[in-house]
Design a protein around this motif. Structure first.
Motif: not given
Lengths: 294, 294
Positions: A4, A6, A151-153, A254, A256
């Motif tokens: 995913s 970020l 923010h993305y826990e 994930a 970024s």
């Protein structure tokens, strides 16, 4: 594995909105926050970046005072300006923008920025205060990494984080912020040897080394969350991070992106820090000054 | 496996001798180094420790000025004394000895120690300067660990070191010193979960958590070098470290004892730092002052 993304864009917008919301009551009481940016270069990308800060600041209700001293400013002139801005009550935040003129070292100069206006955590005293748990502004990039994870826990407490890079601007302050949040932190760098030895066992890997393609898919394991702090300009002018996206994507849980990740959040945090500084200064009505006569 | 003992006694003697050798030419030029120790407690073991510093200082040719403010000294009195000592040209080094009177916090006070006299690296500015690579005194205990490793020719560059404990007095400054020497550093603490996960892969393990018996044989592997920074007083008055000696001995390659390890080196380093401070001050003839009005 599906990796995913970020993205920092939404978070940057939220932080920018928060800065604006907190600036409004200050302005209502006659205090419009002021951020001074000291520039001493002809480098075009720097001027472009400073103007982008100015535009974002204006949207948030912050005045940006760009102090352009030219590319041949001496250390003495820069020192004088930083001392003046530190003493000037109408200025709430101060950034000394790099690059500086040839032969001028940022080292001694950043120590002249009043700690309560040091909204990019450049003064060594800010770093020291961060280390001992006293109130201080962290460098915006370091805080941006932590805010992005929040923010993305992505939890860090009780988990292991490998920070690649030991700079005073990112690696070290970020490690301090992560320790504050109960992460177990491993700080790796150019002399660490085989990087995978440290990054593979980590739950989160943050790369801030300034080396294109440094972190590859073989350095991470499925489940690793990767934050890329690198900002490297390629010969064609495009911006890339320190992560080899092609091989890390599909392995990490994930990642970024660069651009659009940590960098977008950083600028928003500079503005939020300025508003926080203005609020603290208006509350205390007092100054903390640090003067070094050397 | 035969675990060798990393005694600090011989090294302490060498450092004490070096302090003495460097103090002599200063005294010949009329400058006998002065170490001020500020005490504000009735705790007997503290007074015993301060007197032991005084005796070692005398042997090295350093005057120890013990400023005993009593156990009911207020924060204002302590602050005033630290400001005066920082400004007093005849004083070269300053230590604020803990414990402090009930309700008095060391946090704000240590920031009043002039950085060039901060020979135990207590001022956050010293820690910040250490982090950015500027000249500063590290806390003597943190430097003692590094000196002990050097003395026994334990390399750290390019090797992995696990530091157990994240205090501003040992864990954090030690991590900075180790990073300066190109070690890859993992900082563990009470929230790290299973300690062995981080200490087993490490080449060197430094334990500075203040918990008796924390590091056990199962946490290390053959070949690990273990440095014990713990100083825990048992109910019977005896001093023990953080390492469970019984189980670590026979597994680790080497282990520093408590007492007789890091602690002995620490006091000698306080003296060496005082002489170094005196030399620097006599050279520069200038002062660096940091004043905080809060």
């Amino acid at each position: 594995m599906n990796t995913s993304v970020l993205s920092g864009k939404r978070l940057a917008g939220l932080i920018q909105q928060r800065a604006q919301d907190e600036a409004r009551p200050l302005e209502a009481s006659g205090l419009r926050p002021v951020l001074a940016v000291v520039v001493a270069t002809e480098d075009e990308s720097t001027h472009w970046y400073v103007r982008s800060i100015e535009r974002s600041a204006a949207r948030a209700g912050i005045d940006c005072r760009i102090v352009d001293l030219g590319h041949d400013a001496t250390e003495e002139v820069l020192a004088g300006v930083l001392r003046d801005l530190s003493a000037e009550p109408s200025v709430n935040g101060i950034i000394l923008q790099t690059p500086l003129p040839a032969g001028v070292r940022a080292d001694g100069l950043v120590g002249l920025i009043a700690p309560d206006k040091d909204i990019d955590g450049a003064n060594p005293l800010s770093l020291g205060r961060l280390a001992v748990g006293q109130p201080a502004f962290a460098p915006a990039t370091a805080r941006a990494v932590v805010e992005l994870l929040d923010h993305y826990e992505v939890p860090v407490a009780g988990r292991s984080v490998a920070v690649v890079g030991r700079s005073a601007v990112v690696g070290k302050p970020l490690s301090l912020l992560l320790l504050q949040r109960d992460a177990t932190v491993t700080i790796c760098h150019s002399k660490s040897g085989e990087l995978g030895r440290f990054t593979q066992p980590a739950d989160v890997v943050v790369v801030a080394a300034g080396r294109t393609g440094l972190l590859k898919g073989s350095h991470v394991t499925p489940g690793t969350v990767v934050v890329d702090v690198g900002t490297n300009v390629l010969p064609d002018g495009s911006l890339v991070g320190d992560v080899d996206e092609a091989t890390v994507t599909g392995v990490a849980a994930a990642l970024s992106p660069v651009p659009g990740g940590v960098g977008s959040v950083t600028t928003a945090l500079l503005l939020l820090h300025t508003v926080e500084a203005a609020r603290q200064q208006s509350r205390s009505g007092l100054l903390t000054t640090c003067t070094s006569r050397i």
